[in-house]
Design a protein around this motif. Structure first.
Motif, mmCIF file in Angstrom:
data_model
loop_
_atom_site.group_PDB
_atom_site.id
_atom_site.type_symbol
_atom_site.label_atom_id
_atom_site.label_comp_id
_atom_site.label_asym_id
_atom_site.label_seq_id
_atom_site.Cartn_x
_atom_site.Cartn_y
_atom_site.Cartn_z
ATOM 1 N N ASP A 27 0.831 -1.209 0.000
ATOM 2 C CA ASP A 27 0.000 0.000 0.000
ATOM 3 C C ASP A 27 0.862 1.254 0.000
ATOM 4 O O ASP A 27 0.555 2.238 -0.693
ATOM 5 N N ALA A 28 1.956 1.229 0.760
ATOM 6 C CA ALA A 28 2.851 2.384 0.817
ATOM 7 C C ALA A 28 3.531 2.608 -0.532
ATOM 8 O O ALA A 28 3.682 3.757 -0.980
ATOM 9 N N ALA A 29 3.935 1.521 -1.176
ATOM 10 C CA ALA A 29 4.579 1.634 -2.485
ATOM 11 C C ALA A 29 3.605 2.192 -3.520
ATOM 12 O O ALA A 29 3.967 3.052 -4.337
ATOM 13 N N ARG A 30 2.360 1.725 -3.463
ATOM 14 C CA ARG A 30 1.357 2.221 -4.404
ATOM 15 C C ARG A 30 1.063 3.695 -4.166
ATOM 16 O O ARG A 30 0.933 4.483 -5.111
ATOM 17 N N ALA A 31 0.960 4.072 -2.891
ATOM 18 C CA ALA A 31 0.642 5.459 -2.554
ATOM 19 C C ALA A 31 1.755 6.416 -2.971
ATOM 20 O O ALA A 31 1.496 7.586 -3.264
ATOM 21 N N SER A 32 2.977 5.920 -3.013
ATOM 22 C CA SER A 32 4.109 6.784 -3.368
ATOM 23 C C SER A 32 4.200 7.048 -4.867
ATOM 24 O O SER A 32 4.959 7.908 -5.304
ATOM 25 N N GLY A 33 3.426 6.286 -5.640
ATOM 26 C CA GLY A 33 3.451 6.472 -7.078
ATOM 27 C C GLY A 33 4.613 5.794 -7.774
ATOM 28 O O GLY A 33 4.889 6.054 -8.949
ATOM 29 N N VAL A 34 5.302 4.909 -7.080
ATOM 30 C CA VAL A 34 6.428 4.199 -7.668
ATOM 31 C C VAL A 34 5.941 3.273 -8.782
ATOM 32 O O VAL A 34 4.858 2.690 -8.694
ATOM 33 N N ASP A 35 6.755 3.149 -9.818
ATOM 34 C CA ASP A 35 6.434 2.243 -10.915
ATOM 35 C C ASP A 35 6.287 0.827 -10.354
ATOM 36 O O ASP A 35 7.200 0.315 -9.689
ATOM 37 N N PRO A 36 5.144 0.148 -10.590
ATOM 38 C CA PRO A 36 4.938 -1.201 -10.054
ATOM 39 C C PRO A 36 6.053 -2.178 -10.418
ATOM 40 O O PRO A 36 6.306 -3.130 -9.683
ATOM 41 N N TYR A 37 6.701 -1.945 -11.541
ATOM 42 C CA TYR A 37 7.794 -2.841 -11.945
ATOM 43 C C TYR A 37 8.889 -2.868 -10.888
ATOM 44 O O TYR A 37 9.535 -3.894 -10.687
ATOM 45 N N ARG A 38 9.072 -1.749 -10.188
ATOM 46 C CA ARG A 38 10.152 -1.662 -9.203
ATOM 47 C C ARG A 38 9.837 -2.428 -7.918
ATOM 48 O O ARG A 38 10.745 -2.811 -7.198
ATOM 49 N N TYR A 39 8.554 -2.652 -7.616
ATOM 50 C CA TYR A 39 8.236 -3.401 -6.401
ATOM 51 C C TYR A 39 7.509 -4.717 -6.727
ATOM 52 O O TYR A 39 6.742 -5.242 -5.940
ATOM 53 N N GLN A 40 7.825 -5.266 -7.907
ATOM 54 C CA GLN A 40 7.158 -6.497 -8.336
ATOM 55 C C GLN A 40 7.457 -7.678 -7.401
ATOM 56 O O GLN A 40 6.579 -8.506 -7.137
ATOM 57 N N THR A 41 8.687 -7.761 -6.876
ATOM 58 C CA THR A 41 9.018 -8.856 -5.967
ATOM 59 C C THR A 41 8.225 -8.733 -4.666
ATOM 60 O O THR A 41 7.740 -9.727 -4.117
ATOM 61 N N LEU A 42 8.095 -7.507 -4.172
ATOM 62 C CA LEU A 42 7.297 -7.262 -2.971
ATOM 63 C C LEU A 42 5.845 -7.670 -3.206
ATOM 64 O O LEU A 42 5.228 -8.334 -2.356
ATOM 65 N N LEU A 43 5.303 -7.287 -4.356
ATOM 66 C CA LEU A 43 3.907 -7.611 -4.664
ATOM 67 C C LEU A 43 3.699 -9.128 -4.775
ATOM 68 O O LEU A 43 2.725 -9.681 -4.241
ATOM 69 N N LYS A 44 4.642 -9.790 -5.435
ATOM 70 C CA LYS A 44 4.521 -11.242 -5.572
ATOM 71 C C LYS A 44 4.680 -11.934 -4.223
ATOM 72 O O LYS A 44 3.994 -12.915 -3.943
ATOM 73 N N GLN A 45 5.569 -11.389 -3.377
ATOM 74 C CA GLN A 45 5.742 -11.967 -2.045
ATOM 75 C C GLN A 45 4.454 -11.830 -1.228
ATOM 76 O O GLN A 45 4.090 -12.732 -0.462
#
Length: 262
Positions: A27-45
């Motif tokens: 949720d924090a990564a999404r709220a920051s507007g970061v490109d989802p590609y950069r937190y793909q491992t976090l999302l998959k985890q």
């Protein structure tokens, strides 16, 4: 990284393994507007943790090389979870097929473990080595003349050298393969069947059972097969009748879904 799923835990050793903590990070990564590609491992985890918690598996301690008996509960929960996924979501046919192989898969590993236990008895191990050498001496010319598969010929040549730790290593690789499959596919399955809040969504029946999703193909014998991703299917010499039969099945499913909601 834990790319081959051979170590304990999930995809990366620095990531937490509980879904609640991971969800707050996502949720924090999404709220920051970061490109989802950069937190793909976090999302998959995150979705992997949702899957392991739903299956009753402790992701943090899931270690394939701890052996068959230490992982028997994880193996059982894995394949039972696959079965439950398909029963609750008929479109997830792969999960159903995965659940079907569970008993044979675990049974094979347990049978292999009996061999490891036997090899740990030195006298038996030495006797088996003598047998293997004799089998190699007699069998190698036969397998060569018969054009036997290379793996059988190789087994004859090295069978007398197999030790308990070799079997243990092989078991660990097989269990890691099972965990790797779970880690690769279950996050996608979880993202499919859950909405953003981690609850089971209710699909629109008209969209879910849309007749435009029907696939038509012809068998070598000339019959037509109509199939829908939800599992509805029919076979008929007439292409139109095969299609119409699946449409009728879809209409029944739409009516049942609407009745369940009312």
């Amino acid at each position: 990284m834990n790319a081959n799923a051979e170590a304990a835990g999930g995809l990366h050793p620095l990531l937490p393994s509980d879904s609640a903590t991971l969800r707050s990070l996502v949720d924090a990564a999404r709220a920051s507007g970061v490109d989802p590609y950069r937190y793909q491992t976090l999302l998959k985890q995150y979705w992997l943790a949702v899957g392991t918690e739903s299956a009753g598996i402790d992701l943090a301690s899931w270690t394939p090389f701890d052996g068959v008996h230490a992982n028997l509960g994880n193996l059982t929960n894995t394949f039972q979870f696959y079965e439950r996924l398909q029963l609750e979501h008929r479109e997830l046919q792969w999960a159903g097929m995965g659940g079907m192989v569970g008993p044979a898969f675990a049974g094979g590993l347990l049978d292999l473990d009996y061999g490891r236990v036997v090899l740990e008895v030195q006298a038996i191990s030495e006797a088996m080595a003598l047998v293997w050498r004799e089998v190699d001496r007699v069998g190698s010319p036969i397998t060569t003349s018969m054009g036997a598969p290379e793996d059988i010929a190789a087994l004859l040549q090295v069978g007398h050298e197999i030790r308990p730790e070799d079997v243990m290593w092989f078991q660990g690789k097989v269990i890691a393969m099972s965990k790797h499959i779970f880690s690769d596919l279950i996050p996608m399955h979880m993202a499919w069947v859950h909405d953003g809040n981690g609850t089971w969504p209710t699909p629109n029946p008209e969209d879910f059972y849309d007749a435009e999703k029907i696939d038509l193909s012809q068998t070598p014998g000339g019959e037509w097969v109509a199939a829908h991703p939800c599992g509805a299917n029919a076979k008929h010499p007439s292409k139109a009748k095969a299609h119409a039969d699946v449409v009728r099945q879809l209409l029944v499913k739409i009516e049942e879904a609407n009745d369940a909601e009312s």
